[in-house]
Write a protein that holds these residues in place. Structure first.
Motif, PDB file in Angstrom:
ATOM      1  N   VAL A  41       0.823  -1.213   0.000  1.00  0.00           N
ATOM      2  CA  VAL A  41       0.000   0.000   0.000  1.00  0.00           C
ATOM      3  C   VAL A  41       0.857   1.262   0.000  1.00  0.00           C
ATOM      4  N   GLN A  42       0.303   2.303  -0.615  1.00  0.00           N
ATOM      5  CA  GLN A  42       0.961   3.606  -0.617  1.00  0.00           C
ATOM      6  C   GLN A  42       0.355   4.540   0.413  1.00  0.00           C
ATOM      7  N   ALA A  43      -0.858   4.235   0.869  1.00  0.00           N
ATOM      8  CA  ALA A  43      -1.539   5.098   1.832  1.00  0.00           C
ATOM      9  C   ALA A  43      -2.408   4.267   2.758  1.00  0.00           C
ATOM     10  N   LEU A  44      -2.532   4.725   3.989  1.00  0.00           N
ATOM     11  CA  LEU A  44      -3.446   4.134   4.962  1.00  0.00           C
ATOM     12  C   LEU A  44      -4.382   5.227   5.443  1.00  0.00           C
ATOM     13  N   ILE A  45      -5.661   4.918   5.484  1.00  0.00           N
ATOM     14  CA  ILE A  45      -6.643   5.805   6.102  1.00  0.00           C
ATOM     15  C   ILE A  45      -7.223   5.012   7.264  1.00  0.00           C
ATOM     16  N   ILE A  46      -6.976   5.480   8.476  1.00  0.00           N
ATOM     17  CA  ILE A  46      -7.333   4.717   9.666  1.00  0.00           C
ATOM     18  C   ILE A  46      -8.199   5.543  10.604  1.00  0.00           C
ATOM     19  N   ARG A  47      -8.802   4.857  11.556  1.00  0.00           N
ATOM     20  CA  ARG A  47      -9.515   5.541  12.641  1.00  0.00           C
ATOM     21  C   ARG A  47      -8.751   5.300  13.933  1.00  0.00           C
ATOM     22  N   SER A  48      -9.017   4.199  14.582  1.00  0.00           N
ATOM     23  CA  SER A  48      -8.376   3.947  15.869  1.00  0.00           C
ATOM     24  C   SER A  48      -7.315   2.854  15.795  1.00  0.00           C
ATOM     25  N   THR A  52       1.970   0.685  14.254  1.00  0.00           N
ATOM     26  CA  THR A  52       3.153   0.425  15.069  1.00  0.00           C
ATOM     27  C   THR A  52       4.410   0.432  14.202  1.00  0.00           C
ATOM     28  N   PRO A  53       5.574   0.432  14.831  1.00  0.00           N
ATOM     29  CA  PRO A  53       6.812   0.315  14.040  1.00  0.00           C
ATOM     30  C   PRO A  53       6.823  -0.935  13.153  1.00  0.00           C
ATOM     31  N   ALA A  54       6.251  -2.029  13.612  1.00  0.00           N
ATOM     32  CA  ALA A  54       6.199  -3.252  12.807  1.00  0.00           C
ATOM     33  C   ALA A  54       5.333  -3.057  11.562  1.00  0.00           C
ATOM     34  N   VAL A  55       4.235  -2.341  11.695  1.00  0.00           N
ATOM     35  CA  VAL A  55       3.372  -2.048  10.546  1.00  0.00           C
ATOM     36  C   VAL A  55       4.123  -1.150   9.563  1.00  0.00           C
ATOM     37  N   LEU A  56       4.781  -0.125  10.054  1.00  0.00           N
ATOM     38  CA  LEU A  56       5.549   0.770   9.180  1.00  0.00           C
ATOM     39  C   LEU A  56       6.669   0.021   8.459  1.00  0.00           C
ATOM     40  N   ASP A  57       7.356  -0.855   9.149  1.00  0.00           N
ATOM     41  CA  ASP A  57       8.427  -1.635   8.531  1.00  0.00           C
ATOM     42  C   ASP A  57       7.902  -2.529   7.415  1.00  0.00           C
ATOM     43  N   ALA A  58       6.699  -3.059   7.585  1.00  0.00           N
ATOM     44  CA  ALA A  58       6.109  -3.964   6.593  1.00  0.00           C
ATOM     45  C   ALA A  58       5.579  -3.221   5.378  1.00  0.00           C
ATOM     46  N   ALA A  59       5.278  -1.949   5.513  1.00  0.00           N
ATOM     47  CA  ALA A  59       4.671  -1.159   4.437  1.00  0.00           C
ATOM     48  C   ALA A  59       5.764  -0.462   3.635  1.00  0.00           C
ATOM     49  N   LEU A  62       4.699   2.631   1.550  1.00  0.00           N
ATOM     50  CA  LEU A  62       3.863   3.604   2.247  1.00  0.00           C
ATOM     51  C   LEU A  62       4.416   5.024   2.134  1.00  0.00           C
ATOM     52  N   LYS A  63       3.513   5.946   1.765  1.00  0.00           N
ATOM     53  CA  LYS A  63       3.885   7.355   1.637  1.00  0.00           C
ATOM     54  C   LYS A  63       3.160   8.236   2.636  1.00  0.00           C
ATOM     55  N   ILE A  64       1.948   7.816   3.071  1.00  0.00           N
ATOM     56  CA  ILE A  64       1.164   8.672   3.956  1.00  0.00           C
ATOM     57  C   ILE A  64       0.237   7.818   4.821  1.00  0.00           C
TER      58      ILE A  64
END
Length: 74
Positions: A41-48, A52-59, A62-64
């Motif tokens: 994915v290049q973008a995540l739109i989230i609520r709650s 985490t750092p693990a999610v960022l490392d896997a993406a 990811l740009k935003i």
């Protein structure tokens, strides 16, 4: 917590018209499911959700990250 259907439909319409692919991940079992879903994915739109750092490392692409809501707890 999922977005309201009207919000999902509006986001999908705008992004699709812009040539983007939209994939929804709602009600997933845990962080491992989120990590598996963000690989390309290049973008995540989230609520709650917790990005985490693990999610960022896997993406790797990811740009935003867009967080809908208020507060500074995540």
């Amino acid at each position: 917590k999922p977005f309201a259907p009207a919000a999902v439909n509006g986001i999908k319409e705008i992004l699709t018209k812009g040539g983007h692919e939209v994939a929804l991940l709602e009600k997933y079992a845990g962080e491992a499911d989120l990590i598996a879903a963000v690989a390309d994915v290049q973008a995540l739109i989230i609520r709650s959700d917790k990005v985490t750092p693990a999610v960022l490392d896997a993406a790797k692409a990811l740009k935003i990250v867009v967080r809908a809501g208020a507060g500074v707890d995540n």
